[in-house]
Each structure stands twice: as C-alpha cells, then as structure tokens.
Design an enzyme around this catalytic site. Structure first.
Site, PDB file in Angstrom:
ATOM      1  N   CYS A  71       0.821  -1.206   0.000  1.00  0.00           N
ATOM      2  CA  CYS A  71       0.000   0.000   0.000  1.00  0.00           C
ATOM      3  C   CYS A  71       0.859   1.263   0.000  1.00  0.00           C
ATOM      4  CB  CYS A  71      -0.950  -0.016   1.204  1.00  0.00           C
ATOM      5  SG  CYS A  71      -2.307   1.179   1.072  1.00  0.00           S
ATOM      6  N   ASP A  72       0.241   2.373  -0.345  1.00  0.00           N
ATOM      7  CA  ASP A  72       0.904   3.607  -0.754  1.00  0.00           C
ATOM      8  C   ASP A  72       2.140   4.012   0.035  1.00  0.00           C
ATOM      9  OD1 ASP A  72      -1.279   3.609  -2.383  1.00  0.00           O
ATOM     10  OD2 ASP A  72      -2.054   5.550  -1.749  1.00  0.00           O
ATOM     11  N   SER A 123      -5.682  11.750  -3.314  1.00  0.00           N
ATOM     12  CA  SER A 123      -5.390  10.373  -3.686  1.00  0.00           C
ATOM     13  C   SER A 123      -4.923  10.337  -5.128  1.00  0.00           C
ATOM     14  CB  SER A 123      -6.651   9.521  -3.535  1.00  0.00           C
ATOM     15  OG  SER A 123      -6.505   8.284  -4.185  1.00  0.00           O
TER      16      SER A 123
END
Length: 572
Positions: free
Chosen positions: A131-132, A477
């Site tokens: 994840c990011d 995002s």
C-alpha cells in the site's frame, strides 16, 4: 588485503561486529537458538522487512512473497533475518479520522526499518511493500541508512468486473457520490462495491502505489520489471527470489543505496511519474526521499520534470486503462524506452547490476497495445501536474493536470475547515458549478497527517458536478482527478494565507502562468482556526516535528529549505 575486505575479496561484513570474536559469544548464543551456525556467521545477514497485513488486498499476499525472498537470499549465500513493520491502508481509512495516520505511517515505517536494521547491524535489506506509504518509506529508509538493498513491490490488483466492464476502486468512490445524488440505488452501490477488488494487489490504476512502484524502478532501487508484475501473476515469486539474490550481491559488492538515489535518478523518476499520468503524491514522496539522501531536489525540480514529459500513458484516473494493462502492453521498460528514445531521461545504475538504458533496451511492445503512446501522439500534450504559486501559496501548491483540459478557473470560495464538512456539503447538493471549494486545516501539522481528499473529489464526480475547482492544504489520492490543487503551503495551521480566505472571496487559478491568487487583502485579516481536539501520542509528535509539504512533510532534523520558483530560477 584491505581491512574492508574478506579473504574472497568481497566487502567486509558489518554484521561481524555482532557475530565475531570472543566478546560476542552471548550474541551468537541467541543467534544459535534461532537455528544459525558457524557457517551462517560468515555470511551476509540480510534484513527481509515485510509490510504484510491481512487488513487490505494491497499487502495480504506479502507473507508468501517473503518466502521466496528468503529463498533468493539463501541461494546467493546469505542469511535472511525477518522483521515486520506496520502499514495503514488509505483505501479503508479514506474519509475517516483514520486517514490522519496514513502519511504519518510513512515516517514510522522508515524509522522502524532503520531501528531494526541498525539495532542488529545487518548487512543488507530487502523491503517488501504494498500500500501507498510503504513504498516511499522503504526508499527513505534505504537512502537514510545508505546500505545495500532493494525494494520489491507486491504488485497491482487485477481489474474488477461488472456488467462486462472492468473497474477499479475509483469507481466505488464515484458510486458513493452517485448514490448520494440519488442516481444509484443501494443494490447498485453494493454491486460496484462487491466487484471492484477481486483479490490480492494494490489499487489498480496509476494511483499512488503504482506511481511510486514505477518511480522506484526508475530510481534504480527496484530491479526493472519486478514491480510491474501483478500480485497474483505466476512470475511474481521468481521476482521475489531475484530481489533476495540481488540484496546479497549488492552487499558483497558494497553497492549502497545512495549510489542509485542520485539527483539524476530522482529526475528520471519524476519524469516517469509525469509521463505515466501518475499521482501528485509523487511530489511529496520524491522530495522526502531526496531529503533522506541529502540531495538538493525539490518541488520546482518536479515541475521541471513535468514540463519535459507529456502524458503518454492512457491509464486511470485520467485515462482508460489499468496498471495490469500497462504490464501486458510492455510495462515500465517500454514507457522508459519511449523516454530514452526521446532524450528525456539519462542513464543511471540500477540494483540489477545493469544500467537503466541497458534494461530498457530490452523492452518488448505487445502488438496492437493502446496503453503506452508516443510523444508524437501523447494522451495529454503536457505533464500530469504542475507546481503553482501566488498569494494563496507562496511556498507552492501542486495542481493535477491529468484528466482535464482546463487552463484557467475563477470563482467564489466555499470554505471548509475539515474534509468532513466539505463532503457533507457536496452530498447535500450545496456545491454549485463554478465554485472553488477550499478545504483547510488538513495539512501535515493541521490535520495532523495531511489527509487525502478522494472522498470529496469522487463525490463531486459521482454527482455529475464538473465545473468546480478544489484546493486544500491536504493532499489528493492518486485516484483523484479533476481541477484539484493540493499541498498548499504554508498550511493554515502555521498561519498560511489559506487560513485567511473567507466565504465568497474570488479565487483565480491560471495554469499557464502557474499562479493561484485570491482577490482580497489577506494581510489585513486574522487567520481563522477551528476548534479542534489537541492531538496526542504519535499525532502530536508528528505535528511537532514535520516539515512543510513543500519539503516533503518529513520529520528528519534539518530538512532542506522549501524550494520556490524564485529560488529554483536563481539556482539555475
């Protein structure tokens, strides 16, 4: 023989301070209890740092990949030492108070990698990420420690399908807006929700995870091709083993992270982010990696990168396709070959042992692919974002350019002191065409934690409200698109001009001029601050230590000064 070499000519192991000599008998006793023996004490000890968690598809498969990383370490003659660190999934925390933890987790992950590796004086590192924030955190830790190692991204999720159409998590957030507008019923929303994420892997568009995975391949910290392979693809285990072998070889050769993380490599990465139509979060993360490596590379350099590279990848959020389609078309190699052939990037070393240009010359283009275009026929004849300034953002802000063709916008400010207030106004139908939505007190200190505003942008899209600008001292995002501006600096919490904007003020945004101004005498006004709970714990610590978004929002002491348009022109 040099004191820095072993009898076989390789670089001396720093783990020897733990494993050799009579004074280290107690340490060896502990290590023997884990199954190591005398032969192991003479081998490179490689940290295998995992961000595995079963809370999200982005990271749920990383434990199985770690087995193959360990296999690769053993095959190359090393000893794998496992550690785990945390992760915070943006997709689940988005739009909630939990999102405040996301960016803060980047710092905690980097710190925890450093503590585990330095605390045991290990020789090299493989970071397994998903994840990011786990991706830039791994690069930040390697750059900070300047040790041999590489980063393996767990890979993209495959597309979801509904009614024969391929979808991603982006469509779920937009469906929320459509549902709020009465355009989609409960059953329709649940159908999209149930179909979007079919299994393991990170968000499927050129959102932040896939953008930063590509950036690390261009930086040279991930072996070219490894990050492109989707999470569930049959080739992913072998890519994991390759990373394990590479970490051992890099350790034996003494090739540390800062040999790869250079100013030129950072520019290559920023150019690739632009050409792919990637996330504006790349600006925040690349400047943070640069700060950790003590390299003068800032937001204006990111803007320069975008001026050099039009968007040539037709990928969501601004395009049609997904990261799995990019892989099938030819992947990062093919896109980088386009950049190389156009003279937009420079050759640099990579952890594979081959140079960037050697790697990309092996690109293979799938016949008939439509994902990666040429610079003669770009998807968008400009970069994917720009850095703008003005009386609202004297230290800069980042405007997303992919997904729209707007060059100028002027309208009245609709001011909100939290994301929740703005989202409620959108869902209540109170935002009109032509408005400039201002969301403040969501910056690194003010949040604290600099939340992403995907819930608001997606709700506007889902409701069909198109002619709206949105600016914030928070961020967006990678799945956000539209006329959106984030990272407004200085932020409201430190008295930045955005704190003095009032409802109805006329705001003008000029993309070609790179300006954003409010038609008001801000100096005559007092900054407005909402009543907020005082942050505690790690949130208070981050708010106290973090730098401006224009400096990467890092927590290291003495980050580089904020780069402005004027300072960059002076340097040039």
């Amino acid at each position: 023989m040099s004191k820095d070499q072993t009898p076989n000519g390789s670089k001396a192991l720093r783990s020897a301070v733990v494993t050799r000599g009579p004074n280290r008998a107690a340490a060896r006793s502990y290590l023997r209890a884990t199954g190591l023996d005398d032969d192991d004490f003479a081998r490179p000890m490689i940290a295998v740092v995992n961000t595995w968690s079963n809370v999200t598809p982005c990271n749920i498969h990383l434990n199985s990949l770690a087995e193959h990383v360990r296999r690769g370490v053993r095959e190359a003659g090393g000893v794998a030492v496992d550690f785990n660190t945390i992760m915070v999934t943006d997709g689940i925390s988005m739009g909630t108070p939990g999102m405040k933890a996301s960016l803060i987790s980047r710092e905690v992950i980097a710190d925890s990698i450093e503590l585990a590796v330095q605390g045991h004086q290990l020789d090299g590192v493989v970071c397994i990420v998903g994840c990011d924030k786990t991706i830039p955190a791994a690069a930040m830790a390697l750059a900070r420690m300047d040790l041999p190692g590489c980063v393996l991204y767990g890979g993209t999720i495959m597309p979801g399908k509904i009614g024969g159409k391929e979808i991603s998590i982006q469509e779920v957030f937009e469906a929320i807006g459509a549902h709020g507008a009465g355009k989609l019923d409960d059953a329709g929303l649940k159908a999209v929700e149930s179909a979007a994420c079919p299994g393991a892997g990170a968000c499927g568009g050129q959102f932040t995870a896939n953008t930063m995975a590509m950036a690390l391949s261009m930086l040279g910290l991930s072996p070219m091709g490894a990050n492109d392979v989707p999470a569930i693809h049959k080739d992913k285990p072998e890519e994991a083993a390759r990373c394990g072998r590479l970490a051992v070889e890099l350790t034996k050769q003494g090739k540390n992270a800062r040999q790869f993380v250079t100013r030129d490599a950072l520019m290559n990465a920023a150019i690739a982010c632009s050409a792919s139509g990637g996330s504006t979060n790349a600006v925040l993360h690349l400047t943070a990696i640069a700060a950790e490596a003590e390299i003068d590379f800032g937001i204006e350099d990111c803007n320069t990168a975008c001026e050099r590279a039009d968007v040539i990848c037709d990928i969501k959020p601004g395009g049609q396709y997904l990261a799995s389609h990019l892989f099938e078309a030819g992947g990062t190699r093919l896109m980088a070959k386009r950049l190389m052939d156009a003279g937009k990037i420079v050759d640099q070393p990579t952890v594979s042992g081959r140079s960037l240009f050697e790697e990309v010359r092996e690109a293979r283009e799938t016949a008939g692919q439509k994902v990666i275009r040429s610079f003669d026929d770009p998807v968008i004849p400009r970069g994917s974002y720009a850095v703008i300034y003005g009386n609202l953002a004297p230290e800069g802000a980042v405007i997303k350019l992919a997904g729209h063709k707007i060059e100028k916008f002027e309208g009245p400010a609709r001011v909100f002191d939290s994301e929740e207030d703005a989202f409620d106004a959108v869902q209540a139908g109170k935002i009109n065409e032509g408005d400039v939505v201002v969301i403040r007190h969501e910056g690194p200190k003010g949040g604290p934690g600099m939340r992403e505003m995907l819930q608001v942008t997606a709700a506007l899209k889902g409701r069909g409200v198109k002619d709206v600008a949105l600016l914030t001292d928070g961020r967006f995002s990678g799945a956000s698109y539209g006329f959106v501006i984030g990272h407004v600096s200085p932020e409201a919490a430190v008295g930045g001009p955005i704190a003095r904007v009032r409802e109805g003020d006329i705001i003008t945004i000029d993309v070609p001029a790179r300006t954003m101004d409010v038609r008001a005498d801000l100096n005559s006004r007092t900054a407005q601050a909402p009543a907020r709970e005082t942050p505690v714990g790690v949130f208070a610590k981050y708010a106290a230590l973090c730098a401006s978004a224009s400096q990467g929002a890092v927590t290291i002491p003495n980050p580089p000064p904020a780069q402005t348009r004027a300072s960059a022109q002076t340097k040039a």
